[in-house]
Design a protein around this motif. Sequence first.
Motif, PDB file in Angstrom:
ATOM      1  N   PRO A 114      -2.658  -3.459  -4.470  1.00 20.75           N
ATOM      2  CA  PRO A 114      -1.947  -2.285  -3.955  1.00 20.75           C
ATOM      3  C   PRO A 114      -0.436  -2.411  -4.063  1.00 20.75           C
ATOM      4  N   PHE A 115       0.094  -3.629  -4.060  1.00 23.84           N
ATOM      5  CA  PHE A 115       1.542  -3.790  -4.146  1.00 23.84           C
ATOM      6  C   PHE A 115       2.030  -3.492  -5.558  1.00 23.84           C
ATOM      7  N   ILE A 124       7.667   5.683   0.899  1.00 23.77           N
ATOM      8  CA  ILE A 124       6.359   6.355   0.886  1.00 23.77           C
ATOM      9  C   ILE A 124       6.520   7.859   0.702  1.00 23.77           C
ATOM     10  N   ARG A 125       7.573   8.416   1.282  1.00 21.66           N
ATOM     11  CA  ARG A 125       7.835   9.853   1.127  1.00 21.66           C
ATOM     12  C   ARG A 125       7.913  10.231  -0.360  1.00 21.66           C
ATOM     13  N   TYR A 167       9.247   1.339   2.884  1.00 26.53           N
ATOM     14  CA  TYR A 167       9.029   0.910   1.504  1.00 26.53           C
ATOM     15  C   TYR A 167       7.775   0.043   1.464  1.00 26.53           C
ATOM     16  N   PRO A 168       7.135  -0.064   0.288  1.00 25.16           N
ATOM     17  CA  PRO A 168       5.882  -0.836   0.204  1.00 25.16           C
ATOM     18  C   PRO A 168       5.972  -2.251   0.772  1.00 25.16           C
ATOM     19  N   HIS A 169       7.108  -2.931   0.577  1.00 29.22           N
ATOM     20  CA  HIS A 169       7.203  -4.307   1.061  1.00 29.22           C
ATOM     21  C   HIS A 169       7.254  -4.394   2.588  1.00 29.22           C
ATOM     22  N   LEU A 171       5.140  -2.847   4.488  1.00 29.51           N
ATOM     23  CA  LEU A 171       3.784  -2.570   4.965  1.00 29.51           C
ATOM     24  C   LEU A 171       2.894  -3.784   4.727  1.00 29.51           C
ATOM     25  N   SER A 172       1.815  -3.864   5.492  1.00 30.83           N
ATOM     26  CA  SER A 172       0.814  -4.915   5.275  1.00 30.83           C
ATOM     27  C   SER A 172      -0.045  -4.552   4.065  1.00 30.83           C
ATOM     28  N   GLY A 173      -0.858  -5.501   3.606  1.00 30.91           N
ATOM     29  CA  GLY A 173      -1.725  -5.245   2.464  1.00 30.91           C
ATOM     30  C   GLY A 173      -2.681  -4.082   2.715  1.00 30.91           C
ATOM     31  N   GLY A 174      -3.264  -4.028   3.907  1.00 27.48           N
ATOM     32  CA  GLY A 174      -4.179  -2.944   4.235  1.00 27.48           C
ATOM     33  C   GLY A 174      -3.486  -1.599   4.283  1.00 27.48           C
ATOM     34  N   GLN A 175      -2.267  -1.573   4.808  1.00 29.14           N
ATOM     35  CA  GLN A 175      -1.515  -0.321   4.864  1.00 29.14           C
ATOM     36  C   GLN A 175      -1.126   0.137   3.467  1.00 29.14           C
ATOM     37  N   ARG A 176      -0.755  -0.806   2.594  1.00 29.76           N
ATOM     38  CA  ARG A 176      -0.428  -0.429   1.209  1.00 29.76           C
ATOM     39  C   ARG A 176      -1.638   0.151   0.499  1.00 29.76           C
ATOM     40  N   GLN A 177      -2.827  -0.447   0.731  1.00 31.56           N
ATOM     41  CA  GLN A 177      -4.011   0.092   0.080  1.00 31.56           C
ATOM     42  C   GLN A 177      -4.326   1.490   0.595  1.00 31.56           C
TER      43      GLN A 177
END
Length: 398
Positions: A114-115, A124-125, A167-169, A171-177
């Motif tokens: 996901p990253f 994210i916006r 920003y993606p970094h 977020l956690s792995g689950g949140q990015r997915q």
Amino acid sequence: MTTTTSRTEHPRQDAEREVVLEARDVTKHFTVRGSKGSAIVRAVEGIDLELHRGEIVAMVGESGSGKTTVARLLSLYYPTTGGEILLEGKPVSHVTGRKALKYYGQVQLLFQDPFASLNALKPIRHILGRALKIHGKARGAKQVEERIHELLTRVNLTPPEQYIDKYPHELSGGQRQRIVIARALAVEPRVMLGDEPISMLDVSIRLDVLNLLKKLRDEEGLALLYITHDIASARYIADRINVMYAGQMVEGGSSEEVIHDPQHPYTRLLLDSSPDPGRGLEGDQQSLFDEVGDLGEPPSLITPPKGCRFNPRCPFAMDICNEKEPEKVEVSPGHWAKCWLHQEGRADLLKQRNIQFGVPIETAAAEAGIDTVNAEDILDRTVALEGETTADLGPFQP
């Protein structure tokens, strides 16, 4: 959260009659070149697959079996070498321009990492808003903002204000997915192709993502291809399971039938290799690893074995397995397998409690004092010895 009534009302009742995406006899060969010339990698051959509305189909197999290649063929990332792909019954091939935009508006691919699949330089916006604008799913800043909030809510990232400017970094792995899933949902697809979407997530949050995918199946009526090497997660999420080995599909059926009544030796290998809390409870921790024997290695797809590709690792391999590829046999309604055991009347061998894959059946039978290797003889012998010591029976333990 707002939903579209026409796509969320009883989606699974229509699953059997509505095929959204289909592969017919799809083949993909890659040409590799080196100092000694070129060679053909037979990555995928003879794939038949149907994805129904409101249904999750799992594709299970070890690394290198061709699962990801199938997903990329269905997403038109790769052109096919042979066969055809149909969307809503109409053949499709390599597409560009408006045709590509239309196809990707209906078929979305969820990547494993996901990253890597998110733009690390954009919030994210922007990531979700861009998908909405490109596919014309929102007009004007206000509508885009509303749709982004709705998407974040649908993937359980609430309150949306907490995530929309991150920003993606951050977020956690689950949140990015979940953001990856939200971006796919932004285009209102009919099909999602999940290429091991939980393999890079912490074990503690994998279940949340699986439950989200099941919710989307039930509420949105999505057709989902779930690719994994973990047959346990496939059982949890999937309505149907297809098993892949060395570029070919070897078994398929409902998840319960494939799990509880496997009809191919490779499916048994996958199941027997899965973690089992019951092993090693009496202090013999080595049994956690030794029970299925030497699992062997997958074959080269440049020079695959003649006949059945699983025959070098199969304890039940017969002469015909080395000569001809087995035909597809329907063992029960909707449950099929490609294995010579069914055509030779020896399928009962798959019902043994323990199978050691490193021991050919003829050798194990001789060690157990069995003159023949007929299924009835082996099963009768194991039943007769039940309750006695069976250390010398190898894979024929009752």
